[in-house]
Design a protein around this motif. Sequence first.
Motif, PDB file in Angstrom:
ATOM      1  N   ARG A 114     -11.468   6.767  -0.774  1.00  0.00           N
ATOM      2  CA  ARG A 114     -11.257   5.368  -0.406  1.00  0.00           C
ATOM      3  C   ARG A 114     -11.638   5.146   1.048  1.00  0.00           C
ATOM      4  NH1 ARG A 114      -7.672   2.111  -3.302  1.00  0.00           N
ATOM      5  NH2 ARG A 114      -8.209   0.448  -1.839  1.00  0.00           N
ATOM      6  N   LEU A 115     -12.303   4.031   1.269  1.00  0.00           N
ATOM      7  CA  LEU A 115     -12.685   3.624   2.624  1.00  0.00           C
ATOM      8  C   LEU A 115     -12.122   2.255   2.969  1.00  0.00           C
ATOM      9  CD1 LEU A 115     -16.470   4.592   2.411  1.00  0.00           C
ATOM     10  CD2 LEU A 115     -14.803   5.663   3.934  1.00  0.00           C
ATOM     11  N   PHE A 116     -11.958   1.401   1.942  1.00  0.00           N
ATOM     12  CA  PHE A 116     -11.620  -0.010   2.163  1.00  0.00           C
ATOM     13  C   PHE A 116     -10.371  -0.402   1.366  1.00  0.00           C
ATOM     14  CE2 PHE A 116     -16.150   0.316   2.960  1.00  0.00           C
ATOM     15  CZ  PHE A 116     -16.328  -0.465   4.083  1.00  0.00           C
ATOM     16  N   PRO A 117      -9.744  -1.523   1.761  1.00  0.00           N
ATOM     17  CA  PRO A 117      -8.632  -2.054   0.967  1.00  0.00           C
ATOM     18  C   PRO A 117      -9.113  -2.468  -0.433  1.00  0.00           C
ATOM     19  CG  PRO A 117      -8.718  -3.112   3.131  1.00  0.00           C
ATOM     20  CD  PRO A 117      -9.979  -2.322   2.980  1.00  0.00           C
ATOM     21  N   SER A 118      -8.166  -2.752  -1.287  1.00  0.00           N
ATOM     22  CA  SER A 118      -8.491  -3.178  -2.652  1.00  0.00           C
ATOM     23  C   SER A 118      -9.157  -4.553  -2.652  1.00  0.00           C
ATOM     24  CB  SER A 118      -7.207  -3.267  -3.483  1.00  0.00           C
ATOM     25  OG  SER A 118      -6.467  -2.082  -3.336  1.00  0.00           O
ATOM     26  N   ASN A 119     -10.077  -4.735  -3.572  1.00  0.00           N
ATOM     27  CA  ASN A 119     -10.727  -6.048  -3.756  1.00  0.00           C
ATOM     28  C   ASN A 119     -11.261  -6.619  -2.451  1.00  0.00           C
ATOM     29  OD1 ASN A 119      -9.964  -6.160  -6.549  1.00  0.00           O
ATOM     30  ND2 ASN A 119      -7.881  -6.553  -5.808  1.00  0.00           N
ATOM     31  N   PHE A 120     -11.957  -5.814  -1.706  1.00  0.00           N
ATOM     32  CA  PHE A 120     -12.372  -6.201  -0.361  1.00  0.00           C
ATOM     33  C   PHE A 120     -13.885  -6.419  -0.260  1.00  0.00           C
ATOM     34  CE2 PHE A 120     -13.107  -5.431   4.198  1.00  0.00           C
ATOM     35  CZ  PHE A 120     -12.100  -6.196   4.759  1.00  0.00           C
ATOM     36  N   MET A 158       0.858  -1.183   0.000  1.00  0.00           N
ATOM     37  CA  MET A 158       0.000   0.000   0.000  1.00  0.00           C
ATOM     38  C   MET A 158       0.894   1.232   0.000  1.00  0.00           C
ATOM     39  SD  MET A 158      -3.091   0.938   2.541  1.00  0.00           S
ATOM     40  CE  MET A 158      -2.198   0.483   3.994  1.00  0.00           C
ATOM     41  N   ALA A 159       0.735   2.049  -0.990  1.00  0.00           N
ATOM     42  CA  ALA A 159       1.601   3.216  -1.111  1.00  0.00           C
ATOM     43  C   ALA A 159       1.048   4.393  -0.319  1.00  0.00           C
ATOM     44  CB  ALA A 159       1.727   3.598  -2.581  1.00  0.00           C
ATOM     45  N   THR A 207     -16.732 -15.504   3.488  1.00  0.00           N
ATOM     46  CA  THR A 207     -17.412 -14.336   4.046  1.00  0.00           C
ATOM     47  C   THR A 207     -17.758 -13.347   2.941  1.00  0.00           C
ATOM     48  OG1 THR A 207     -16.316 -14.509   6.183  1.00  0.00           O
ATOM     49  CG2 THR A 207     -17.124 -12.336   5.578  1.00  0.00           C
ATOM     50  N   CYS A 260     -18.543  -9.579   2.182  1.00  0.00           N
ATOM     51  CA  CYS A 260     -18.399  -8.246   2.776  1.00  0.00           C
ATOM     52  C   CYS A 260     -19.354  -7.282   2.093  1.00  0.00           C
ATOM     53  CB  CYS A 260     -16.961  -7.755   2.643  1.00  0.00           C
ATOM     54  SG  CYS A 260     -15.822  -8.651   3.713  1.00  0.00           S
ATOM     55  N   GLN A 276     -19.989 -10.028   6.723  1.00  0.00           N
ATOM     56  CA  GLN A 276     -19.381  -8.930   7.468  1.00  0.00           C
ATOM     57  C   GLN A 276     -19.915  -7.640   6.859  1.00  0.00           C
ATOM     58  OE1 GLN A 276     -17.241  -8.660  10.311  1.00  0.00           O
ATOM     59  NE2 GLN A 276     -18.090  -6.625   9.993  1.00  0.00           N
ATOM     60  N   PHE A 324     -20.486  -3.508   6.835  1.00  0.00           N
ATOM     61  CA  PHE A 324     -19.863  -2.246   7.231  1.00  0.00           C
ATOM     62  C   PHE A 324     -20.879  -1.126   7.034  1.00  0.00           C
ATOM     63  CE2 PHE A 324     -16.467  -5.047   6.003  1.00  0.00           C
ATOM     64  CZ  PHE A 324     -15.466  -4.805   6.937  1.00  0.00           C
ATOM     65  N   VAL A 346      -3.704   6.376   3.417  1.00  0.00           N
ATOM     66  CA  VAL A 346      -5.045   6.255   2.865  1.00  0.00           C
ATOM     67  C   VAL A 346      -5.787   7.540   3.195  1.00  0.00           C
ATOM     68  CG1 VAL A 346      -4.927   3.772   3.173  1.00  0.00           C
ATOM     69  CG2 VAL A 346      -6.118   5.149   4.869  1.00  0.00           C
ATOM     70  N   SER A 355     -14.090 -15.272  -1.410  1.00  0.00           N
ATOM     71  CA  SER A 355     -12.776 -15.876  -1.188  1.00  0.00           C
ATOM     72  C   SER A 355     -12.901 -17.095  -0.283  1.00  0.00           C
ATOM     73  CB  SER A 355     -11.851 -14.856  -0.539  1.00  0.00           C
ATOM     74  OG  SER A 355     -12.241 -14.694   0.813  1.00  0.00           O
TER      75      SER A 355
END
Lengths: 364, 364
Positions: free
Chosen positions: A140-146, A1-2, A61, A63, A104, A106, A5, A57
Amino acid sequence: MAGAVQSGNISKANPMNGGHGLYSYTKNSTYQGKVIVAVKDLIMEAISEKLNSCIISSSNTICVADMGCSVGPNTFIAVQNIVEAVQKKYQSQGQGHSGLPEFQVFLNDHSVNDFNTLFRSLPPNRNYYVAGMPGSFHGRLFPSNFLHIVHTSYALQWLSQVPMEVEDTSSPAWNKGRIYYSSAGDQIAKAYADQFSKDMDCFLHARAKEVVCGGLIMLTVPGRLDGSPHTRVFSNVCYDILGSCLMDMAKMGITSEEKVDSFNIPVYFSSPQELEATVERNGCFSLEKLHCLPLEKTQTSIPEKARAISYHIRAGLEFLLKEHFGHEILDELFDSFNRKLEKSEVFQYGRAYSLFALLKRKPT
Amino acid sequence: MAGAVQSGNISKANPMNGGHGLYSYTKNSTYQGKVIVAVKDLIMEAISEKLNSCIISSSNTICVADMGCSVGPNTFIAVQNIVEAVQKKYQSQGQGHSGLPEFQVFLNDHSVNDFNTLFRSLPPNRNYYVAGMPGSFHGRLFPSNFLHIVHTSYALQWLSQVPMEVEDTSSPAWNKGRIYYSSAGDQIAKAYADQFSKDMDCFLHARAKEVVCGGLIMLTVPGRLDGSPHTRVFSNVCYDILGSCLMDMAKMGITSEEKVDSFNIPVYFSSPQELEATVERNGCFSLEKLHCLPLEKTQTSIPEKARAISYHIRAGLEFLLKEHFGHEILDELFDSFNRKLEKSEVFQYGRAYSLFALLKRKPT
């Protein structure tokens, strides 16, 4: 992660009234609740037809995020509908109880949203795990592909900011003497439309990173028919009336004209064409469905309707009005608004539509 | 997923004081903050030595939970330490910036915790995504196989409830005239120890489902050396002094002896042996490390120390004391507590230790 966030400050927050008081969003969001009921079948259908179970995945779960959840209770109904729809889909594929996924969820809103009220009113026997996700959905709120499913209802009409031109006294789009675009000049309406487009671009750009390939976005916004003038939109008429009440108060010296000139409601009612254009411009999602649903008329009396709308608008705008004009004008403002509403013709010619769009993340 | 997930009501909530006031947890948790600094190296080492990078799913996201986060700011420091440790580990394995994982952090506490304060004080330039997870960590909070790293600091000493026997007037473990176990009879201390064991069993049982194989739990609790008497624990002495202040107030008629008899502080200071026994009984985790760290002494004067401890304990116990005795006794109680503390010998003979344990989820 660059790097870092988002810090959640890219969008001006306009929290709905928290708590459980007379003007709370919790007590004055029946209309938004009706919309969630109205789109329930569309959500069931969307998940049944368009969700591929292979997107999950190994953790088994799903999301789910509800963006712009406010303080409840509507968000819980929306989430329950989604969870039920997914379970039904799995069951129809012959999955037994043990093969069903876990959820899960959010619940997202600005970090100044009243999450305390939200968390203290969580449904006790929910069949999903639930977290609160603070921050602006314009970033952005979430990681990639989440995320597998994103839901948002009656949230994307809130702009990240008032378009700058309408508050710039030197601009031809300066919105003098009004607090909204609907009966203002074309340049003002265009400034609002452009801001909506920019905000949708930000929303879709962020979601394109966060949503897995094959994942769904189900969004509902208050809108209007293609080609329909802004002045026919029910809420737009109401906002114009609210603006005229403020101007009356300025003339009486209760507030000033300058204060009215520099206040604008950061809300935009889009058309299906406008919505479609943002999805196409983004390019990462296919637009699977787009419906325009008329509001079901209620059978209550005009005074009852006027009161409900007055409370409804107060629950949504009190934060901004208080910040700009001070809390001391609120009761008088909404009394006068209520009286004008009762005498207005909005109940005859105002039109209210919800736009429902289903987007699916394309493969990368 | 079979049936409903936990409703979050299985454990009595004792929220730390919210907001930013004089007695807020935010302003009076320096001690807990020092503990987080003290275990930083242990956390770096734990992640460096024991975290297998293959535990991350295809989404390339590490899910981290801090359980019992309260309102900050300590939770942010703990999370930052964990994120840095994982990044360092990846970098040491030759991963470039683009190969680094993303982090989804969950800050957990009871749903009555002041999440509004927590969310409004999130670090602006954080390099992780962050959600709030309301609910009791004595039950399930997350889906199965969802978490990679669990952290909890100075939270598990809070019992899910006062042991029933100590409030039962007909029990030999009834704790008459005191509010704590440390200088009470063996039966009372045993009731507390048993409750701690039961609570740890619940905590580990839930985490065993939620943590992926190879995932880590890093837990820090205030504790004592094996074989060390309860009466030598610094905080225990303080709680006894607080109890004696309440008894003084009962004698003066400010509160009643019955009220003191029926109040007990739901906190337990465990030993390494006790902690180890719970991990073994659970069976799903290997105990990779267990350290007992002495508190670093501060160089401040006795009056300064007494005042800091008085505020610290008030930030943690005010909710329970107010609920039981009413808010009107609080100022007088803590004034008297402060005076007794200054004159006490706790600063000479009281001992404070933190227990740090590293657990790794065994393969199923």
